[in-house]
Design a protein around this motif. Structure first.
Motif, mmCIF file in Angstrom:
data_model
loop_
_atom_site.group_PDB
_atom_site.id
_atom_site.type_symbol
_atom_site.label_atom_id
_atom_site.label_comp_id
_atom_site.label_asym_id
_atom_site.label_seq_id
_atom_site.Cartn_x
_atom_site.Cartn_y
_atom_site.Cartn_z
ATOM 1 N N MET A 7 5.878 -5.302 -5.227
ATOM 2 C CA MET A 7 5.147 -4.043 -5.421
ATOM 3 C C MET A 7 4.349 -3.659 -4.173
ATOM 4 S SD MET A 7 5.915 -2.658 -8.098
ATOM 5 C CE MET A 7 5.015 -1.842 -9.335
ATOM 6 N N ALA A 8 3.751 -4.649 -3.502
ATOM 7 C CA ALA A 8 2.999 -4.369 -2.275
ATOM 8 C C ALA A 8 3.930 -3.858 -1.180
ATOM 9 C CB ALA A 8 2.257 -5.616 -1.821
ATOM 10 N N ALA A 9 5.105 -4.457 -1.057
ATOM 11 C CA ALA A 9 6.078 -4.014 -0.051
ATOM 12 C C ALA A 9 6.581 -2.608 -0.361
ATOM 13 C CB ALA A 9 7.241 -5.006 0.025
ATOM 14 N N LEU A 10 6.839 -2.342 -1.630
ATOM 15 C CA LEU A 10 7.292 -1.009 -2.030
ATOM 16 C C LEU A 10 6.210 0.037 -1.781
ATOM 17 C CD1 LEU A 10 9.554 0.630 -3.312
ATOM 18 C CD2 LEU A 10 8.536 0.151 -5.541
ATOM 19 N N SER A 11 4.971 -0.298 -2.070
ATOM 20 C CA SER A 11 3.860 0.627 -1.810
ATOM 21 C C SER A 11 3.700 0.888 -0.315
ATOM 22 C CB SER A 11 2.559 0.059 -2.371
ATOM 23 O OG SER A 11 2.642 -0.082 -3.754
ATOM 24 N N ALA A 12 3.858 -0.152 0.491
ATOM 25 C CA ALA A 12 3.760 0.016 1.938
ATOM 26 C C ALA A 12 4.885 0.911 2.463
ATOM 27 C CB ALA A 12 3.790 -1.333 2.637
ATOM 28 N N LEU A 13 6.094 0.745 1.953
ATOM 29 C CA LEU A 13 7.214 1.595 2.376
ATOM 30 C C LEU A 13 6.994 3.051 1.980
ATOM 31 C CD1 LEU A 13 10.332 -0.640 1.671
ATOM 32 C CD2 LEU A 13 9.460 0.128 3.881
ATOM 33 N N VAL A 14 6.495 3.273 0.780
ATOM 34 C CA VAL A 14 6.219 4.649 0.338
ATOM 35 C C VAL A 14 5.124 5.270 1.210
ATOM 36 C CG1 VAL A 14 5.287 6.026 -1.554
ATOM 37 C CG2 VAL A 14 7.038 4.321 -2.011
ATOM 38 N N GLY A 15 4.084 4.495 1.503
ATOM 39 C CA GLY A 15 2.999 5.008 2.357
ATOM 40 C C GLY A 15 3.478 5.330 3.762
ATOM 41 N N LEU A 16 4.262 4.446 4.360
ATOM 42 C CA LEU A 16 4.795 4.702 5.708
ATOM 43 C C LEU A 16 5.766 5.876 5.709
ATOM 44 C CD1 LEU A 16 5.329 1.091 7.060
ATOM 45 C CD2 LEU A 16 3.590 2.755 7.750
ATOM 46 N N GLY A 17 6.543 5.996 4.650
ATOM 47 C CA GLY A 17 7.458 7.135 4.549
ATOM 48 C C GLY A 17 6.713 8.451 4.451
ATOM 49 N N THR A 18 5.600 8.453 3.730
ATOM 50 C CA THR A 18 4.775 9.655 3.615
ATOM 51 C C THR A 18 4.165 10.017 4.961
ATOM 52 O OG1 THR A 18 4.269 9.074 1.340
ATOM 53 C CG2 THR A 18 2.830 10.674 2.402
ATOM 54 N N LEU A 19 3.648 9.019 5.680
ATOM 55 C CA LEU A 19 3.073 9.299 6.996
ATOM 56 C C LEU A 19 4.126 9.746 7.998
ATOM 57 C CD1 LEU A 19 0.449 6.446 7.446
ATOM 58 C CD2 LEU A 19 0.041 8.868 7.030
ATOM 59 N N ALA A 20 5.344 9.224 7.890
ATOM 60 C CA ALA A 20 6.412 9.626 8.804
ATOM 61 C C ALA A 20 6.859 11.055 8.530
ATOM 62 C CB ALA A 20 7.590 8.666 8.683
ATOM 63 N N ALA A 21 6.855 11.472 7.271
ATOM 64 C CA ALA A 21 7.294 12.822 6.920
ATOM 65 C C ALA A 21 6.199 13.853 7.122
ATOM 66 C CB ALA A 21 7.764 12.856 5.473
ATOM 67 N N LEU A 22 4.953 13.443 7.206
ATOM 68 C CA LEU A 22 3.834 14.375 7.316
ATOM 69 C C LEU A 22 3.860 15.199 8.601
ATOM 70 C CD1 LEU A 22 1.410 15.275 5.694
ATOM 71 C CD2 LEU A 22 0.070 13.525 6.827
#
Length: 118
Positions: A7-22
């Motif tokens: 879950m921590a890895a999945l949350s980190a991937l979602v967060g990084l994906g959001t920052l990359a798309a921003l």
């Protein structure tokens, strides 16, 4: 234990994906810590140029060199005791003192007050 790491890895991937798309969505990202006039702290996205365009459109914005702009530019160039000596449809002449000498600057009556003669 494995579920927590997953879950921590999945949350980190979602967060990084959001920052990359921003940045693709916004023009800029600002990290503000506040200053004397604005005590707010946070992350701001987008371009604040809309207020400048709005101010320029509704303010006293002219495409020519006004006498006030010519005086301001002459003062920024280092002249003291400045005054306007002549205005016609093409030029604005400003006189003043610099290092004890009398100086005359001729500005074109165009956007940005370009210097024609000094």
């Amino acid at each position: 234990m494995f579920n927590t790491i997953k879950m921590a890895a999945l949350s980190a991937l979602v967060g990084l994906g959001t920052l990359a798309a921003l940045p693709a969505h916004a023009d800029s990202i600002y990290l503000g810590f506040g200053n004397n006039q604005d005590p707010r702290v946070g992350v701001y996205t987008g371009d604040d140029d809309g207020n400048y365009r709005e101010h320029r459109r509704h303010g006293n914005w002219r495409r020519s060199c006004s006498p006030e702009r010519a005086l301001d530019k002459a003062e920024r160039m280092g002249l003291h005791r400045i005054r306007i000596i002549d205005i016609n449809r093409r030029t604005v002449k400003v006189a003043g003192r610099q290092y004890g000498d009398r100086v005359v600057i001729v500005f074109a009556n165009d956007r940005g007050c370009p210097v024609l003669y000094r």
